[in-house]
Design a protein around this motif. Structure first.
Motif, PDB file in Angstrom:
ATOM      1  N   LYS A 501    -102.525  34.846 -20.350  1.00  0.00           N
ATOM      2  CA  LYS A 501    -103.395  34.153 -19.388  1.00  0.00           C
ATOM      3  C   LYS A 501    -104.026  35.134 -18.399  1.00  0.00           C
ATOM      4  N   ASP A 502    -103.219  36.111 -17.945  1.00  0.00           N
ATOM      5  CA  ASP A 502    -103.759  37.102 -17.015  1.00  0.00           C
ATOM      6  C   ASP A 502    -104.771  38.009 -17.691  1.00  0.00           C
ATOM      7  N   SER A 503    -104.429  38.430 -18.913  1.00  0.00           N
ATOM      8  CA  SER A 503    -105.300  39.404 -19.591  1.00  0.00           C
ATOM      9  C   SER A 503    -106.602  38.767 -20.055  1.00  0.00           C
ATOM     10  N   LEU A 504    -106.554  37.514 -20.456  1.00  0.00           N
ATOM     11  CA  LEU A 504    -107.761  36.858 -20.979  1.00  0.00           C
ATOM     12  C   LEU A 504    -108.303  35.835 -19.989  1.00  0.00           C
ATOM     13  N   LYS A 505    -108.137  36.102 -18.707  1.00  0.00           N
ATOM     14  CA  LYS A 505    -108.451  35.043 -17.738  1.00  0.00           C
ATOM     15  C   LYS A 505    -109.926  34.642 -17.732  1.00  0.00           C
ATOM     16  N   GLU A 506    -110.784  35.530 -18.239  1.00  0.00           N
ATOM     17  CA  GLU A 506    -112.198  35.167 -18.325  1.00  0.00           C
ATOM     18  C   GLU A 506    -112.435  34.143 -19.432  1.00  0.00           C
ATOM     19  N   GLU A 510    -105.721  28.054 -19.911  1.00  0.00           N
ATOM     20  CA  GLU A 510    -104.293  27.794 -19.972  1.00  0.00           C
ATOM     21  C   GLU A 510    -103.739  28.345 -21.271  1.00  0.00           C
ATOM     22  N   VAL A 511    -102.477  28.754 -21.232  1.00  0.00           N
ATOM     23  CA  VAL A 511    -101.822  29.178 -22.470  1.00  0.00           C
ATOM     24  C   VAL A 511    -100.569  28.329 -22.616  1.00  0.00           C
ATOM     25  N   GLU A 512    -100.384  27.723 -23.779  1.00  0.00           N
ATOM     26  CA  GLU A 512     -99.236  26.825 -23.943  1.00  0.00           C
ATOM     27  C   GLU A 512     -98.731  26.878 -25.373  1.00  0.00           C
ATOM     28  N   THR A 513     -97.518  26.351 -25.579  1.00  0.00           N
ATOM     29  CA  THR A 513     -96.988  26.363 -26.947  1.00  0.00           C
ATOM     30  C   THR A 513     -97.313  25.071 -27.686  1.00  0.00           C
ATOM     31  N   LEU A 568     -96.648  40.506 -31.101  1.00  0.00           N
ATOM     32  CA  LEU A 568     -97.451  40.709 -29.899  1.00  0.00           C
ATOM     33  C   LEU A 568     -96.541  40.825 -28.670  1.00  0.00           C
ATOM     34  N   HIS A 569     -95.511  40.021 -28.663  1.00  0.00           N
ATOM     35  CA  HIS A 569     -94.556  40.047 -27.563  1.00  0.00           C
ATOM     36  C   HIS A 569     -93.965  41.440 -27.374  1.00  0.00           C
ATOM     37  N   LYS A 570     -93.622  42.066 -28.499  1.00  0.00           N
ATOM     38  CA  LYS A 570     -93.065  43.423 -28.417  1.00  0.00           C
ATOM     39  C   LYS A 570     -94.124  44.442 -28.013  1.00  0.00           C
ATOM     40  N   LEU A 571     -95.331  44.263 -28.565  1.00  0.00           N
ATOM     41  CA  LEU A 571     -96.415  45.229 -28.362  1.00  0.00           C
ATOM     42  C   LEU A 571     -96.829  45.335 -26.887  1.00  0.00           C
ATOM     43  N   ILE A 572     -96.665  44.243 -26.153  1.00  0.00           N
ATOM     44  CA  ILE A 572     -97.070  44.247 -24.741  1.00  0.00           C
ATOM     45  C   ILE A 572     -96.366  45.369 -23.981  1.00  0.00           C
ATOM     46  N   ALA A 579    -102.242  45.680 -27.569  1.00  0.00           N
ATOM     47  CA  ALA A 579    -101.873  44.274 -27.414  1.00  0.00           C
ATOM     48  C   ALA A 579    -103.071  43.444 -26.953  1.00  0.00           C
ATOM     49  N   LEU A 580    -103.849  44.043 -26.069  1.00  0.00           N
ATOM     50  CA  LEU A 580    -105.028  43.341 -25.556  1.00  0.00           C
ATOM     51  C   LEU A 580    -106.053  43.095 -26.671  1.00  0.00           C
ATOM     52  N   LEU A 581    -106.228  44.120 -27.499  1.00  0.00           N
ATOM     53  CA  LEU A 581    -107.125  43.976 -28.658  1.00  0.00           C
ATOM     54  C   LEU A 581    -106.673  42.825 -29.549  1.00  0.00           C
ATOM     55  N   VAL A 582    -105.362  42.806 -29.818  1.00  0.00           N
ATOM     56  CA  VAL A 582    -104.803  41.779 -30.706  1.00  0.00           C
ATOM     57  C   VAL A 582    -104.994  40.385 -30.091  1.00  0.00           C
ATOM     58  N   ALA A 583    -104.699  40.279 -28.803  1.00  0.00           N
ATOM     59  CA  ALA A 583    -104.814  38.975 -28.141  1.00  0.00           C
ATOM     60  C   ALA A 583    -106.248  38.456 -28.195  1.00  0.00           C
ATOM     61  N   ASN A 584    -107.212  39.348 -27.912  1.00  0.00           N
ATOM     62  CA  ASN A 584    -108.616  38.943 -27.977  1.00  0.00           C
ATOM     63  C   ASN A 584    -109.009  38.512 -29.380  1.00  0.00           C
ATOM     64  N   GLN A 585    -108.502  39.296 -30.349  1.00  0.00           N
ATOM     65  CA  GLN A 585    -108.833  38.982 -31.732  1.00  0.00           C
ATOM     66  C   GLN A 585    -108.262  37.623 -32.144  1.00  0.00           C
ATOM     67  N   LEU A 586    -107.038  37.343 -31.695  1.00  0.00           N
ATOM     68  CA  LEU A 586    -106.418  36.049 -32.011  1.00  0.00           C
ATOM     69  C   LEU A 586    -107.239  34.901 -31.424  1.00  0.00           C
ATOM     70  N   LEU A 587    -107.709  35.115 -30.209  1.00  0.00           N
ATOM     71  CA  LEU A 587    -108.517  34.074 -29.572  1.00  0.00           C
ATOM     72  C   LEU A 587    -109.835  33.879 -30.324  1.00  0.00           C
ATOM     73  N   ASP A 588    -110.455  34.996 -30.734  1.00  0.00           N
ATOM     74  CA  ASP A 588    -111.692  34.891 -31.520  1.00  0.00           C
ATOM     75  C   ASP A 588    -111.464  34.080 -32.785  1.00  0.00           C
ATOM     76  N   ASN A 589    -110.361  34.376 -33.470  1.00  0.00           N
ATOM     77  CA  ASN A 589    -110.064  33.653 -34.710  1.00  0.00           C
ATOM     78  C   ASN A 589    -109.899  32.165 -34.431  1.00  0.00           C
TER      79      ASN A 589
END
Ligand code: ADP
Ligand code: MG
Length: 617
Positions: A501-506, A510-513, A568-572, A579-589
């Motif tokens: 949530k902090d990294s992708l705040k733009e 919300e981030v949830e399970t 991703l949890h470990k990569l942080i 990790a940031l690249l991966v998170a952005n990519q996951l959101l794009d997908n």
């Protein structure tokens, strides 16, 4: 013998005449149809006049059209006992063209190039077509009024005409056509007979040629259904709708209450609108006891029924009503409502009894039914029953309706669910279906851009809400059986959620399970302050792909059992940049799966960076 008066055609008339004679009709025989249709109009007008006027000339003269040919003299004569014309009317009707009409005509000609046939009649140039084939035309006419006189209008179509008194005329009009040598075919009985048969089969007055009757006058819609053969219906449709092939469906319907109605409605086989050629116009002709009131009543049927063809006859319509007052009459509205309701019922019956035909109809005209659902509040609920969609509950290529969908709903499912995507496969490969299928929920698969808009306008069906399965209005209960795979513990989930949530705040709100993910690592769900993903897609559809919409934030769901989320949890900790690249990519997908990725370029650039990392490590 009285002196003839000489008149010049108006400049515009000359121009139109020139076009008509030299280029407009490739098909010369059409002038016969034009003159018969004028004769029929004149008879119709007389019939209407008879209802209100007493002193009519030649009261007992039959309402009919007589043609005669004289092969040796190269003459064709067309006579009617209709309303006739006074001297003044001759000048205005045959010497000028209604000012605005001719202007429109000339403009339409300019913009329409070759497709001129369609302009015939529409702009009132019908009569002039006779000059394509003739050296001279004499119009003998006498008005229906007792005190009127007979006149002869005479012209060769060049420049002007003369009018002189002509004694001994009966009521109506007689047109004597002196044919050009090269068109003497139109003075031959057989040739004219063929043409008349073709064009006058359903003229509502008897037509005879050289004393012999050519057509049978027949208000087919007033006859009993049991007596009418399929071919008769088909012929009538072709004539009425000006179609070269028969209809797809027909409804022959009669009622006594609340209004007295006899109607014959047809659905054409093809939707010309779909081919992008032109917009359909409602062409259900309005009659009162066989008498034509209006060939194209504007407000009889709702817009979305503009593909309908046929006839409506109601003896409740006052005969001497003018078209203008007809347009906004309460009666017409009522008539339209009764018929529209009945027609929708007919479609629903067809869908059950003649499913294949109904699906053919849906294929051609489904878009108009959808238009009705989205725009016509009066019939929305009845029309909704006619909708058909693909669904996870049907085989590939098969369609289902909302009623059948509700029948199949499992007991704990509350809403009717849909998902939009380019095609069935692309929706199936997205992240949304898995949680629903695990619960036995069926999902309608919408593949036309307009479908989602239709569903949003409909909102509910039989008291069940209709919602997009990627909207956060959909609340899912926990599955009885935990999905397989070990979940991150609570603390880890909290940490990764906060970090994302902090990294992708733009980009995320919300981030949830949540309860939606079983096999996929991530997805996005609705509501982003702009009415949700569904509304966003609709806006995109309306604006077109080129107008970029301001990016909006989405709810991001992650699957704590998925290996990528574990990773991703470990990569942080280890390498936050990657990790940031991966998170952005996951959101794009996830956005791409929801058809919400506006511009793939950024995503592509990012995926190259990720690939670089992988290949260089
Ligand atoms: P339209 O039929 O579209 O009005 P036409 O060029 O065919 O245009 O005819 C022009 C006008 O001439 C008609 O509107 C009508 O007033 C008059 N007219 C033509 N033929 C007849 C006829 N047989 N009897 C009476 N009036 C006629
Ligand atoms: Mg005409």
């Amino acid at each position: 013998m009285t002196q003839a008066t000489t008149h010049e055609f108006k400049a515009e008339t000359k121009q139109v005449l020139d076009i008509v004679v030299n280029s407009l009709y490739k098909d010369k025989e059409i002038f016969v149809r034009e003159l018969i249709s004028n004769a029929s109009d004149a008879l119709e007008k007389l019939r209407r006049t008879q209802l209100t006027e007493k002193n009519i000339l030649d009261e007992n003269l039959a309402l009919e059209i007589n043609l005669s040919t004289d092969d040796s003299a190269k003459q064709l004569i067309i006579q009617d006992f209709g309303i006739g014309m006074t001297e003044e009317e001759l000048v205005t009707n045959l010497g000028t063209i209604a000012h605005s009409g001719s202007k429109e005509f000339l403009e339409a000609l300019k913009s329409d190039g070759e497709k001129n046939d369609a302009l015939i009649g529409k702009f009132g140039v019908g009569f002039y077509s006779v000059f394509m084939v003739s050296d001279s035309v004499k119009v003998y006419t006498r008005t229906w009024k007792q005190e009127g006189e007979g006149f002869c209008w005479d012209s060769d179509g060049n420049g002007g005409y003369t009018i002189e008194k002509a004694d001994g005329q009966r009521r109506g009009t007689k047109i004597v056509i002196q044919l050009k040598d090269e068109f003497d075919e139109f003075a031959k009985e057989d040739r004219i007979k063929d043409i008349v048969k073709k064009y006058s089969a359903f003229v509502q007055f008897p037509v005879s040629l050289n004393g012999e009757k050519v057509n049978t006058v027949d208000a087919i819609w007033l006859r009993s259904k049991a007596e009418i053969k399929d071919e008769e219906y088909e012929e009538f449709y072709k004539f009425q709708a000006n179609d070269y092939e028969g209809p797809l469906m027909r409804l022959h319907f009669s009622a006594d209450a609340p209004l007295e109605i006899n109607s014959l409605l047809f659905v054409p086989k093809r939707n010309m609108e779909k081919m992008g050629m032109f917009r359909n116009e409602n062409k259900v002709a309005l009659h009162c006891r066989k008498v034509l009131i209006d060939a194209e009543p504007k407000s009889l049927f709702p817009e979305w029924l503009r593909f309908l063809r046929g006839v409506v006859d109601s003896s409740d319509i006052p005969l001497n009503v003018s078209r203008e007052t007809m347009q906004d009459s309460e009666l017409l509205r009522k008539l339209g409502q009764v018929l529209t309701k009945r027609f929708i019922k007919f479609l629903n019956e067809q869908a059950k009894k003649e499913e294949a035909t109904y699906l053919e109809f849906w294929q051609e005209f489904g878009a108009l039914i959808k238009e009705g659902v989205a725009t016509d509040f009066t019939y929305k609920d009845d029309l909704a029953k006619l909708l058909r969609f693909q669904s996870t509950g049907t085989e590939e290529g098969k369609l289902t309706g909302l009623d059948a969908y509700i029948d199949r709903m499992v007991s704990d499912q509350k809403e009717i669910l849909f998902l939009y995507g380019k095609n069935r496969k692309s929706i199936e490969s997205g992240p949304y279906l898995e949680a629903l299928q695990a619960r036995g929920y069926e999902v309608l698969l919408l593949t036309e851009p307009v479908d989602e808009y239709v569903m949003q306008s409909l909102r509910e069906f039989k008291e069940k809400k209709i919602i997009s399965a990627d909207s956060d209005e959909l609340k899912l209960e926990k599955l009885d059986e935990e999905p397989s795979g070990e979940s991150l513990d609570k603390k880890a989930v909290k940490k990764i959620s906060k970090w994302i949530k902090d990294s992708l705040k733009e980009r995320v709100s919300e981030v949830e399970t949540g309860e939606r993910l079983i096999n996929s690592p991530v997805c996005v769900v609705g509501e982003d302050g702009m009415g949700g993903a569904s509304a966003r897609r609709i806006m995109k559809m309306m604006q077109g792909p080129d107008d970029a919409m301001p990016a909006s934030k989405v709810k991001f769901q992650i699957n704590p059992r998925h290996p990528i989320i574990h990773g991703l949890h470990k990569l942080i900790e280890k390498d936050e940049t990657t990790a940031l690249l991966v998170a952005n990519q996951l959101l794009d997908n996830a956005l791409a799966s929801a058809n919400l990725l506006d511009d793939p370029r950024e995503m592509i650039a990012r995926s190259y960076q990720a690939l670089e990392k992988i290949t260089s490590s």
